[in-house]
Design a protein around this motif. Structure first.
Motif, PDB file in Angstrom:
ATOM      1  N   ASN A   1       0.805  -1.209   0.000  1.00 18.47           N
ATOM      2  CA  ASN A   1       0.000   0.000   0.000  1.00 18.47           C
ATOM      3  C   ASN A   1       0.843   1.266   0.000  1.00 18.47           C
ATOM      4  O   ASN A   1       0.487   2.261  -0.630  1.00 18.47           O
ATOM      5  CB  ASN A   1      -0.916  -0.007   1.219  1.00 18.47           C
ATOM      6  CG  ASN A   1      -1.694   1.285   1.375  1.00 18.47           C
ATOM      7  OD1 ASN A   1      -1.250   2.201   2.068  1.00 18.47           O
ATOM      8  ND2 ASN A   1      -2.837   1.377   0.717  1.00 18.47           N
TER       9      ASN A   1
ATOM     10  N   SER B   1       1.700   6.956  -0.776  1.00 26.53           N
ATOM     11  CA  SER B   1       0.643   5.962  -0.721  1.00 26.53           C
ATOM     12  C   SER B   1       0.260   5.548  -2.134  1.00 26.53           C
ATOM     13  O   SER B   1      -0.016   6.409  -2.975  1.00 26.53           O
ATOM     14  CB  SER B   1      -0.586   6.537  -0.010  1.00 26.53           C
ATOM     15  OG  SER B   1      -1.712   5.700  -0.206  1.00 26.53           O
TER      16      SER B   1
ATOM     17  N   PHE C   1      -0.039  -1.882   5.066  1.00 25.99           N
ATOM     18  CA  PHE C   1      -0.965  -0.928   5.667  1.00 25.99           C
ATOM     19  C   PHE C   1      -0.232  -0.143   6.734  1.00 25.99           C
ATOM     20  O   PHE C   1       0.293  -0.728   7.674  1.00 25.99           O
ATOM     21  CB  PHE C   1      -2.169  -1.661   6.276  1.00 25.99           C
ATOM     22  CG  PHE C   1      -3.156  -0.747   6.937  1.00 25.99           C
ATOM     23  CD1 PHE C   1      -3.319  -0.753   8.318  1.00 25.99           C
ATOM     24  CD2 PHE C   1      -3.921   0.127   6.187  1.00 25.99           C
ATOM     25  CE1 PHE C   1      -4.229   0.089   8.930  1.00 25.99           C
ATOM     26  CE2 PHE C   1      -4.833   0.970   6.792  1.00 25.99           C
ATOM     27  CZ  PHE C   1      -4.992   0.947   8.172  1.00 25.99           C
ATOM     28  N   LEU C   2      -0.175   1.186   6.598  1.00 31.46           N
ATOM     29  CA  LEU C   2       0.569   1.994   7.544  1.00 31.46           C
ATOM     30  C   LEU C   2      -0.213   2.306   8.801  1.00 31.46           C
ATOM     31  O   LEU C   2       0.358   2.470   9.854  1.00 31.46           O
ATOM     32  CB  LEU C   2       1.003   3.309   6.883  1.00 31.46           C
ATOM     33  CG  LEU C   2       2.206   3.241   5.948  1.00 31.46           C
ATOM     34  CD1 LEU C   2       2.575   4.630   5.483  1.00 31.46           C
ATOM     35  CD2 LEU C   2       3.382   2.564   6.620  1.00 31.46           C
ATOM     36  N   GLY C   3      -1.500   2.428   8.719  1.00 31.89           N
ATOM     37  CA  GLY C   3      -2.279   2.798   9.882  1.00 31.89           C
ATOM     38  C   GLY C   3      -2.377   4.306  10.026  1.00 31.89           C
ATOM     39  O   GLY C   3      -2.064   5.059   9.107  1.00 31.89           O
ATOM     40  N   PRO C   4      -2.838   4.769  11.205  1.00 32.09           N
ATOM     41  CA  PRO C   4      -3.013   6.214  11.437  1.00 32.09           C
ATOM     42  C   PRO C   4      -1.700   6.959  11.266  1.00 32.09           C
ATOM     43  O   PRO C   4      -0.621   6.404  11.484  1.00 32.09           O
ATOM     44  CB  PRO C   4      -3.490   6.277  12.893  1.00 32.09           C
ATOM     45  CG  PRO C   4      -4.038   4.925  13.185  1.00 32.09           C
ATOM     46  CD  PRO C   4      -3.237   3.964  12.372  1.00 32.09           C
ATOM     47  N   LYS C   5      -1.820   8.243  10.913  1.00 28.85           N
ATOM     48  CA  LYS C   5      -0.632   9.047  10.689  1.00 28.85           C
ATOM     49  C   LYS C   5       0.191   9.131  11.971  1.00 28.85           C
ATOM     50  O   LYS C   5      -0.328   9.378  13.046  1.00 28.85           O
ATOM     51  CB  LYS C   5      -1.045  10.439  10.241  1.00 28.85           C
ATOM     52  CG  LYS C   5       0.108  11.318   9.787  1.00 28.85           C
ATOM     53  CD  LYS C   5      -0.390  12.552   9.064  1.00 28.85           C
ATOM     54  CE  LYS C   5      -1.007  12.209   7.733  1.00 28.85           C
ATOM     55  NZ  LYS C   5      -1.363  13.431   6.959  1.00 28.85           N
ATOM     56  N   MET C   6       1.491   8.921  11.823  1.00 24.43           N
ATOM     57  CA  MET C   6       2.402   8.921  12.957  1.00 24.43           C
ATOM     58  C   MET C   6       3.460   9.990  12.740  1.00 24.43           C
ATOM     59  O   MET C   6       4.057  10.078  11.673  1.00 24.43           O
ATOM     60  CB  MET C   6       3.078   7.556  13.106  1.00 24.43           C
ATOM     61  CG  MET C   6       2.143   6.403  13.332  1.00 24.43           C
ATOM     62  SD  MET C   6       1.509   6.367  15.008  1.00 24.43           S
ATOM     63  CE  MET C   6       2.945   5.773  15.888  1.00 24.43           C
TER      64      MET C   6
ATOM     65  N   TYR D   1       6.335   4.400  11.610  1.00 26.47           N
ATOM     66  CA  TYR D   1       5.425   3.331  11.258  1.00 26.47           C
ATOM     67  C   TYR D   1       6.109   1.971  11.372  1.00 26.47           C
ATOM     68  O   TYR D   1       7.332   1.888  11.397  1.00 26.47           O
ATOM     69  CB  TYR D   1       4.939   3.502   9.816  1.00 26.47           C
ATOM     70  CG  TYR D   1       4.163   4.773   9.568  1.00 26.47           C
ATOM     71  CD1 TYR D   1       4.723   5.801   8.815  1.00 26.47           C
ATOM     72  CD2 TYR D   1       2.876   4.939  10.059  1.00 26.47           C
ATOM     73  CE1 TYR D   1       4.012   6.968   8.564  1.00 26.47           C
ATOM     74  CE2 TYR D   1       2.167   6.106   9.818  1.00 26.47           C
ATOM     75  CZ  TYR D   1       2.741   7.113   9.068  1.00 26.47           C
ATOM     76  OH  TYR D   1       2.036   8.260   8.832  1.00 26.47           O
ATOM     77  N   ASP D   2       5.306   0.926  11.412  1.00 22.73           N
ATOM     78  CA  ASP D   2       5.824  -0.438  11.369  1.00 22.73           C
ATOM     79  C   ASP D   2       5.770  -0.902   9.927  1.00 22.73           C
ATOM     80  O   ASP D   2       4.715  -1.308   9.443  1.00 22.73           O
ATOM     81  CB  ASP D   2       4.990  -1.378  12.244  1.00 22.73           C
ATOM     82  CG  ASP D   2       5.196  -1.111  13.723  1.00 22.73           C
ATOM     83  OD1 ASP D   2       4.239  -1.275  14.494  1.00 22.73           O
ATOM     84  OD2 ASP D   2       6.315  -0.716  14.088  1.00 22.73           O
ATOM     85  N   TRP D   3       6.905  -0.806   9.247  1.00 23.53           N
ATOM     86  CA  TRP D   3       6.977  -1.223   7.857  1.00 23.53           C
ATOM     87  C   TRP D   3       7.185  -2.735   7.799  1.00 23.53           C
ATOM     88  O   TRP D   3       7.825  -3.334   8.650  1.00 23.53           O
ATOM     89  CB  TRP D   3       8.128  -0.507   7.146  1.00 23.53           C
ATOM     90  CG  TRP D   3       7.914   0.973   7.108  1.00 23.53           C
ATOM     91  CD1 TRP D   3       8.240   1.874   8.074  1.00 23.53           C
ATOM     92  CD2 TRP D   3       7.303   1.726   6.055  1.00 23.53           C
ATOM     93  NE1 TRP D   3       7.879   3.144   7.688  1.00 23.53           N
ATOM     94  CE2 TRP D   3       7.305   3.080   6.453  1.00 23.53           C
ATOM     95  CE3 TRP D   3       6.776   1.388   4.810  1.00 23.53           C
ATOM     96  CZ2 TRP D   3       6.787   4.091   5.650  1.00 23.53           C
ATOM     97  CZ3 TRP D   3       6.269   2.399   4.013  1.00 23.53           C
ATOM     98  CH2 TRP D   3       6.270   3.726   4.436  1.00 23.53           C
ATOM     99  N   ASP D   4       6.660  -3.332   6.743  1.00 23.16           N
ATOM    100  CA  ASP D   4       6.753  -4.778   6.612  1.00 23.16           C
ATOM    101  C   ASP D   4       8.066  -5.237   5.982  1.00 23.16           C
ATOM    102  O   ASP D   4       8.545  -6.335   6.278  1.00 23.16           O
ATOM    103  CB  ASP D   4       5.589  -5.297   5.763  1.00 23.16           C
ATOM    104  CG  ASP D   4       4.251  -5.048   6.433  1.00 23.16           C
ATOM    105  OD1 ASP D   4       3.478  -4.186   5.972  1.00 23.16           O
ATOM    106  OD2 ASP D   4       3.979  -5.733   7.449  1.00 23.16           O
TER     107      ASP D   4
END
Length: 125
Positions: A31, A51, A100-105, A110-113
């Motif tokens: 994503n 994104s 999926f990054l989730g809410p803006k941080m 972020y927790d990247w895969d």
């Protein structure tokens, strides 16, 4: 998913470089993709991300107006155009990808895969 960065090198202050990050594998599920940098003795910090859903981008304040992130989805590649480079931009630059990054941080924490191995950028005075 595998990420391979390229385009790093040695450049004089004020010069430009374009970094590329080529993705392979199950990249179609990704994503978002981003760039981070890590200077010697410092923590890794976020530079920019994009994104794939809506092509929205984020750039850290330190690089706004100088760096631009973009992507070519057909080539599964994300780019970082770096202009007006400064010696303090010297670092290893890493590419990251996430489902999926989730809410803006703040600070792109972020927790990247997936992460690439990095490419060295050195800016001389």
């Amino acid at each position: 998913v595998q990420l391979v960065e390229s385009g790093g090198g040695l450049v004089q202050a004020g010069g430009s470089l374009t970094l590329s990050c080529a993705g392979s594998g199950s990249i179609f599920r990704i994503n978002s993709m981003g760039w981070y940098c890590q200077a010697p003795g410092k923590e890794r910090e976020g530079v920019a991300y994009i994104s794939h859903k809506d092509d929205s981008t984020y750039h850290a304040d330190s690089v706004k107006g100088r760096f631009t992130i973009s992507s070519d989805n057909a080539k599964n590649t994300v780019y970082l155009q770096m202009n007006s480079l400064k010696p303090e931009d010297t670092a290893i630059y890493f590419c990251a990808a996430a489902y999926f990054l989730g809410p803006k941080m703040a600070g792109m924490k972020y927790d990247w895969d997936y992460w690439g191995q990095g490419t060295q950028v050195t800016v001389s005075i």
